[in-house]
Design a protein around this motif. Structure first.
Motif, PDB file in Angstrom:
ATOM      1  N   ASN A 210      40.051 104.098  77.390  1.00  0.00           N
ATOM      2  CA  ASN A 210      40.264 102.780  76.797  1.00  0.00           C
ATOM      3  C   ASN A 210      39.650 102.760  75.406  1.00  0.00           C
ATOM      4  OD1 ASN A 210      39.123  99.791  76.296  1.00  0.00           O
ATOM      5  ND2 ASN A 210      41.034  99.703  77.439  1.00  0.00           N
ATOM      6  N   ALA A 211      40.482 103.047  74.418  1.00  0.00           N
ATOM      7  CA  ALA A 211      40.093 102.999  73.011  1.00  0.00           C
ATOM      8  C   ALA A 211      41.087 102.074  72.316  1.00  0.00           C
ATOM      9  CB  ALA A 211      40.147 104.401  72.406  1.00  0.00           C
ATOM     10  N   ILE A 212      40.948 101.874  71.016  1.00  0.00           N
ATOM     11  CA  ILE A 212      41.975 101.149  70.267  1.00  0.00           C
ATOM     12  C   ILE A 212      42.201 101.826  68.924  1.00  0.00           C
ATOM     13  CG2 ILE A 212      41.716  98.872  71.329  1.00  0.00           C
ATOM     14  CD1 ILE A 212      40.026  98.040  68.901  1.00  0.00           C
ATOM     15  N   ARG A 213      43.455 101.927  68.551  1.00  0.00           N
ATOM     16  CA  ARG A 213      43.794 102.292  67.177  1.00  0.00           C
ATOM     17  C   ARG A 213      43.914 100.978  66.424  1.00  0.00           C
ATOM     18  NH1 ARG A 213      46.890 106.180  64.214  1.00  0.00           N
ATOM     19  NH2 ARG A 213      46.507 105.636  62.017  1.00  0.00           N
ATOM     20  N   PHE A 214      42.999 100.756  65.485  1.00  0.00           N
ATOM     21  CA  PHE A 214      42.990  99.505  64.732  1.00  0.00           C
ATOM     22  C   PHE A 214      43.100  99.841  63.258  1.00  0.00           C
ATOM     23  CE2 PHE A 214      41.253  95.661  62.787  1.00  0.00           C
ATOM     24  CZ  PHE A 214      41.860  94.665  63.544  1.00  0.00           C
ATOM     25  N   ASN A 215      44.310  99.747  62.733  1.00  0.00           N
ATOM     26  CA  ASN A 215      44.611 100.177  61.375  1.00  0.00           C
ATOM     27  C   ASN A 215      44.331 101.678  61.263  1.00  0.00           C
ATOM     28  OD1 ASN A 215      45.558  97.613  60.755  1.00  0.00           O
ATOM     29  ND2 ASN A 215      43.512  96.876  60.274  1.00  0.00           N
ATOM     30  N   PRO A 217      41.272 103.673  61.757  1.00  0.00           N
ATOM     31  CA  PRO A 217      40.449 104.376  62.747  1.00  0.00           C
ATOM     32  C   PRO A 217      40.879 104.154  64.191  1.00  0.00           C
ATOM     33  CG  PRO A 217      39.303 102.407  62.018  1.00  0.00           C
ATOM     34  CD  PRO A 217      40.571 102.498  61.201  1.00  0.00           C
ATOM     35  N   VAL A 218      40.559 105.136  65.012  1.00  0.00           N
ATOM     36  CA  VAL A 218      40.566 104.971  66.451  1.00  0.00           C
ATOM     37  C   VAL A 218      39.142 104.594  66.843  1.00  0.00           C
ATOM     38  CG1 VAL A 218      40.825 106.108  68.688  1.00  0.00           C
ATOM     39  CG2 VAL A 218      42.425 106.628  66.832  1.00  0.00           C
ATOM     40  N   ILE A 219      38.976 103.410  67.422  1.00  0.00           N
ATOM     41  CA  ILE A 219      37.649 102.948  67.829  1.00  0.00           C
ATOM     42  C   ILE A 219      37.447 103.380  69.270  1.00  0.00           C
ATOM     43  CG2 ILE A 219      36.144 100.948  68.109  1.00  0.00           C
ATOM     44  CD1 ILE A 219      37.681  99.596  65.858  1.00  0.00           C
ATOM     45  N   LEU A 220      36.472 104.268  69.455  1.00  0.00           N
ATOM     46  CA  LEU A 220      36.243 104.966  70.709  1.00  0.00           C
ATOM     47  C   LEU A 220      34.850 104.630  71.220  1.00  0.00           C
ATOM     48  CD1 LEU A 220      37.740 107.387  72.324  1.00  0.00           C
ATOM     49  CD2 LEU A 220      36.096 108.857  71.142  1.00  0.00           C
ATOM     50  N   PRO A 221      34.678 104.444  72.536  1.00  0.00           N
ATOM     51  CA  PRO A 221      33.315 104.238  73.035  1.00  0.00           C
ATOM     52  C   PRO A 221      32.468 105.482  72.787  1.00  0.00           C
ATOM     53  CG  PRO A 221      34.847 104.547  74.862  1.00  0.00           C
ATOM     54  CD  PRO A 221      35.675 104.415  73.620  1.00  0.00           C
ATOM     55  N   ALA A 222      31.224 105.288  72.423  1.00  0.00           N
ATOM     56  CA  ALA A 222      30.327 106.402  72.148  1.00  0.00           C
ATOM     57  C   ALA A 222      29.942 107.106  73.450  1.00  0.00           C
ATOM     58  CB  ALA A 222      29.068 105.903  71.432  1.00  0.00           C
ATOM     59  N   GLY A 223      29.570 108.376  73.330  1.00  0.00           N
ATOM     60  CA  GLY A 223      29.061 109.105  74.478  1.00  0.00           C
ATOM     61  C   GLY A 223      30.062 110.009  75.160  1.00  0.00           C
TER      62      GLY A 223
END
Length: 264
Positions: A210-215, A217-223
């Protein structure tokens, strides 16, 4: 390709309420640390704003412990928004709270009236279709009603199925670009992504699907370093955000925002 499924002018978020420590969870892995969750949430909002998008931060709703997870309350498309009907009874009021905010941004706001239920976490919008996963929170009647509503805007909806024991369809997948999906092997095995390029998360790192491509960057949970390396090698720009506390409530990157570009 228009990239309307990954490029957005707006996002709506809601700051965590103190009551979030009583939020719903499939498995109890401990009480979330509210201070740390608020720090992570602020980092998340900052990451959205860094792309140039307008981010609307709504006030906490103490009466609704899960209200930080705004994605479940609505589906936002260029032509209009649809207010969802959450499958968890304690969350029905959250959708009603979101409606007036979307009415300020859209000329048309529709609503799932029921008797079916549907949550935004089960909806993946791609460039060509809307995939909706049946789950414990989204039923056949809810999917059918949404299909009727979005058809008026020319959208094609396809019903798929979420693996047993997985809360939402997007718990196990996210859209990386117009034709590429990040997914767990268990979800991809269902065949629901036929026609798409699929990148699998690393074994043991299923929680970062469960990540998001927002413009850009791909916003990914850390770890999740191995999956981050896979995406980096595939040419994606990454922004990693702490998610340890939301994860205790089955929440991920997509859950924390509504992302959209309302048509003028």
């Amino acid at each position: 390709m228009t990239q309307r499924a990954t490029r957005f002018s707006h996002a709506i978020t809601r700051r965590p309420a103190a009551s979030i420590t009583h939020g719903l969870r499939a498995v109890d892995t401990g009480t979330p640390d509210l201070a740390l969750m608020r720090t992570h949430h602020a980092d998340y909002v900052a990451a959205l704003r860094e792309t140039g998008a307008t981010v609307i931060e709504l006030e906490p709703l103490e009466a609704y412990p899960d209200s930080v997870f705004v994605e479940d309350t609505a589906l936002c498309l260029p032509e209009g928004a649809v207010i969802m009907r959450p499958g968890a009874p304690s969350r029905l009021g959250e959708a009603a709270e979101m409606a007036p905010h979307l009415a300020q941004l859209y000329g048309e706001v529709l609503r799932i009236d029921g008797p079916g239920h549907i949550e935004g976490g089960d909806i993946l919008v791609t460039e060509t279709e809307i995939l909706v996963g049946r789950s414990a929170r989204t039923d056949a009647a809810g999917v059918a009603e949404l299909a009727r509503l979005v058809a008026r805007w020319g959208h094609k909806l396809r019903e798929v199925f979420t693996p047993p024991g997985v809360l939402h369809f997007k718990t196990d997948c996210s859209l990386l670009d117009g034709d590429t999906v990040l997914a767990t092997r268990r979800l991809d095995a269902s065949g629901c992504f036929a026609g798409y390029k699929v990148i699998h998360v690393a074994e043991g790192e299923e929680a970062c699907a469960n990540a998001i491509r927002f413009n850009d960057p791909v916003i990914l949970p850390a770890g999740f370093p191995r999956t981050a390396e896979i995406l980096d090698k595939a040419g994606f720009s990454l922004r990693q955000i702490g998610n340890s506390e939301c994860a205790k409530l089955d929440g991920g990157m997509s859950c924390l925002s509504l992302r959209f570009t309302p048509r003028a």
